[in-house]
Design an enzyme around this catalytic site. Sequence first.
Site, short mmCIF file in Angstrom:
data_model
loop_
_atom_site.label_atom_id
_atom_site.label_comp_id
_atom_site.label_asym_id
_atom_site.label_seq_id
_atom_site.Cartn_x
_atom_site.Cartn_y
_atom_site.Cartn_z
CG HIS A 311 -2.07 0.93 1.09
ND1 HIS A 311 -1.97 2.27 1.37
CD2 HIS A 311 -3.33 0.72 0.65
CE1 HIS A 311 -3.14 2.84 1.12
NE2 HIS A 311 -3.98 1.92 0.68
CG ASP A 369 -8.47 -4.43 -2.76
OD1 ASP A 369 -9.69 -4.28 -2.68
OD2 ASP A 369 -7.69 -3.52 -3.09
#
Length: 426
Positions: A311, A369
């Site tokens: 991320h 996700d």
Amino acid sequence: MNDNKNNIFAKLQLPNGKSIKLPILEGTVGPQVIDISSLYKETGMFTYDPGFTSTGSCESKITYIDGEKGMLLHRGYEIEYLATNSSYLETAYLLLYGNLPDKQKKEDFINAITTHTMLNEQISNFYKGFRDNAHPMAILCGVVGAMSAFYHDSTNIENKEERRIASYRLIAKMPTIAAMAYKFSIGQPFVYPSNKLNYSENFLNMLFSVPAEEYQINRVFADALDKILILHADHEQNASTSTVRLAGSSGANPFACISAGIASLWGPSHGGANEAVIKMLNEIENVKNIKQYVEKAKDKNDPFRLMGFGHRVYKNYDPRAKVLQKIAENVLKEEHKLENKLFDLAKELENIALHDSYFVEKKLYPNIDFYSGIILKAMGFPISLFTVIFAVARTVGWISHWNEMIEDKTSKIGRPRQLYIGEKPR
Ligand code: CMC
């Protein structure tokens, strides 16, 4: 506007011997920022920051992320608290208005959203123009953009009440539009919204019920969906939110701006990753193949990346992924599939990656996700709908940022510059 109350500056020394002072601004929490807005005027130079890795684009009061700690706050509330103690619409209210609603405000807000769930009937004709194998995200982009052709009474962005109505319409109608995209793709009749159901129950009903049969809403699934929506509701200035702000900065109407956000979300580096995770796990297929895929992800000459990992902001476990892991256990228990192959594979992949020096050194952890697709799949959602669910949930975040930008009288049209490396005049 932060006015450099503490009167602190950074000094920038230029090659021509000149130096300038740049104000350092402080937020309520988080890193300080250097205000470079006067840089071009004073020096004739721009900054260069592809991917905006060091650039703050606006002031915001909505969401705060501490990537090192793995902390996510909406209006000061931790995401774990909201996922445990509030409903999606309460979180939506919080994002829009800054505080959680009291009993009366909650009831009024739910009523207001509920009365906007139906779509203008003409819009259903749009669906017939798509091929039945169209990706639902393609349909979502098109239909949401087309809303500006239907709801003219809520496109004047200077009018606060019109902005409110457009915001409520988008939040209320997104599940309806999304469910219709799905129904169209499988050749089933559209199911109209049912206002006696709550937001998530209604969404499940529009997706999975058929006129010929009684549909029983599974409480555990409805609750899990509500929590998934909360976890995806906002995430600061990510790619799709920045897209919405940039589109809106020109004065474009809200439906056009949200359609732009949906387009940005679709990519596999952003919201499309939940779909990509399931495809990757299916490809890995067996625990014994994990090592080989981890090696592929580490190979600089191979474009493959572990989807659902890494991320831009989190350099720690994504707090949303932690909550999702728990939800996954509940949903799979309900489905009597605790031995769910994909879940087991995902947990083992996580375990191996978190102990691998490549992922440890680069601080690559599972993101939101990684587990969301497994839950949605167990609940019967087709893979092509995963990013659509993300878009439905994120609509309130996009809308909150869009409203915040319009209400900020200092905001200007977004217009980055470039480092030109093309031909000289010839
Ligand atoms: N697998 C393998 N290596 C990775 C991964 C990964 N998933 N993610 C980052 N890296 C490596 C990357 O190769 C780079 O290595 P080096 O420094 O040696 O060049 C380093 O880690 C930093 O990566 P980056 O691409 O410079 O970081 P970024 O902040 O630009 O990208 C990201 C962030 C999310 C796009 C990236 O981690 C990624 O592609 N992850 C997989 C896709 C994914 O799961 N996306 C969902 C993001 S969370 C939800 C959302 O935003 O919608």
